[in-house]
Design a protein around this motif. Structure first.
Motif, PDB file in Angstrom:
ATOM      1  N   UNK A 175       0.617  -1.270   0.196  1.00 34.49           N
ATOM      2  CA  UNK A 175      -0.057   0.666  -0.475  1.00 34.49           C
ATOM      3  C   UNK A 175       0.858   1.085  -0.284  1.00 34.49           C
ATOM      4  N   UNK A 176       1.575   1.386   0.881  1.00 30.46           N
ATOM      5  CA  UNK A 176       2.666   2.538   0.681  1.00 30.46           C
ATOM      6  C   UNK A 176       3.670   2.480  -0.496  1.00 30.46           C
ATOM      7  N   UNK A 177       4.197   1.499  -1.242  1.00 31.99           N
ATOM      8  CA  UNK A 177       4.496   1.592  -2.427  1.00 31.99           C
ATOM      9  C   UNK A 177       3.822   1.925  -3.164  1.00 31.99           C
ATOM     10  N   UNK A 178       2.499   1.688  -3.414  1.00 34.77           N
ATOM     11  CA  UNK A 178       0.877   2.330  -4.190  1.00 34.77           C
ATOM     12  C   UNK A 178       1.086   3.941  -3.560  1.00 34.77           C
ATOM     13  N   UNK A 179       0.923   4.101  -2.665  1.00 36.87           N
ATOM     14  CA  UNK A 179       0.771   5.329  -2.317  1.00 36.87           C
ATOM     15  C   UNK A 179       2.395   6.620  -2.798  1.00 36.87           C
ATOM     16  N   UNK A 180       3.684   5.904  -2.897  1.00 40.46           N
ATOM     17  CA  UNK A 180       4.248   6.912  -3.140  1.00 40.46           C
ATOM     18  C   UNK A 180       4.911   6.814  -4.528  1.00 40.46           C
TER      19      UNK A 180
ATOM     20  N   UNK B 223       2.553   9.819  -5.844  1.00 43.15           N
ATOM     21  CA  UNK B 223       2.903  10.809  -5.200  1.00 43.15           C
ATOM     22  C   UNK B 223       3.836  10.811  -6.278  1.00 43.15           C
ATOM     23  N   UNK B 224       4.809  10.641  -6.663  1.00 40.56           N
ATOM     24  CA  UNK B 224       5.964  10.548  -7.555  1.00 40.56           C
ATOM     25  C   UNK B 224       5.079  10.812  -8.646  1.00 40.56           C
ATOM     26  N   UNK B 225       4.246  10.594  -9.010  1.00 41.34           N
ATOM     27  CA  UNK B 225       3.573  10.320 -10.564  1.00 41.34           C
ATOM     28  C   UNK B 225       2.882  11.701 -10.384  1.00 41.34           C
ATOM     29  N   UNK B 226       2.145  11.949  -9.605  1.00 39.86           N
ATOM     30  CA  UNK B 226       1.239  13.485  -9.408  1.00 39.86           C
ATOM     31  C   UNK B 226       2.240  14.807  -9.575  1.00 39.86           C
ATOM     32  N   UNK B 227       3.632  14.569  -9.152  1.00 43.30           N
ATOM     33  CA  UNK B 227       4.450  15.304  -8.606  1.00 43.30           C
ATOM     34  C   UNK B 227       5.014  15.622 -10.197  1.00 43.30           C
ATOM     35  N   UNK B 228       5.503  14.813 -11.085  1.00 45.28           N
ATOM     36  CA  UNK B 228       6.233  14.535 -11.960  1.00 45.28           C
ATOM     37  C   UNK B 228       5.050  15.110 -12.725  1.00 45.28           C
ATOM     38  N   UNK B 229       3.800  14.725 -13.232  1.00 43.54           N
ATOM     39  CA  UNK B 229       2.938  15.827 -14.112  1.00 43.54           C
ATOM     40  C   UNK B 229       2.257  17.259 -13.523  1.00 43.54           C
ATOM     41  N   UNK B 230       2.915  17.648 -12.735  1.00 44.01           N
ATOM     42  CA  UNK B 230       2.904  19.039 -12.178  1.00 44.01           C
ATOM     43  C   UNK B 230       3.690  19.829 -12.729  1.00 44.01           C
TER      44      UNK B 230
END
Length: 136
Positions: free
Chosen positions: A1-6, A9-16
């Motif tokens: 679950x933590x790996x999916x959340x991390x 998060x990294x994908x969201x930051x890259x998209x932003x």
């Protein structure tokens, strides 16, 4: 679950960061076929090994070019071919080609070794010993 959340998060930051750099994002800039093809070749190559990544890179770059040059296979047919490859790999070799190839080569080696070391069948020349155990 933590790996999916991390990973999310990294994908969201890259998209932003991408949106901030380009100012506009269009869905046409992200074709779904590239993602499907990439997922297919990674699954076929092998997810758990470096050799699987090398095989996936080969499948991603050289196989489409080779099929198009030799037989003029259009890209749509290549997606179907990759889909069939994924179904075959998931059904017979969940570890991918990188995991299955060494096992297949060992099986082939054992088969060849067994065929080569098999003794020649004995010929029946008609000189069977008599009932008493002595030759006549």
């Amino acid at each position: 679950l933590w790996a999916m959340a991390l990973a999310s998060f990294v994908t969201g930051v890259a998209g932003a960061l991408l949106a901030g750099g380009d100012r506009y994002l269009y869905s046409i800039d992200f074709p779904i076929q590239n993602s499907i093809t990439l997922l297919a070749v990674v699954l076929m190559g092998g997810v758990f090994s470096l050799a699987g990544a090398v095989i996936a890179a080969f499948l991603q770059s050289f196989l489409p070019a080779m099929l198009y040059q030799l037989w003029s296979v259009p890209y749509d047919w290549l997606l179907i071919l990759f889909g069939l490859g994924v179904m075959q790999v998931l059904a017979t070799a969940p570890g991918g080609i990188a995991d299955q190839f060494p096992k297949d080569m060992k099986r082939l080696y054992r088969l060849i070794r067994r065929l080569v070391s098999r003794p020649a069948p004995a010929s029946s020349s008609g000189t069977a010993p008599a009932k008493g155990g002595e030759a006549a």
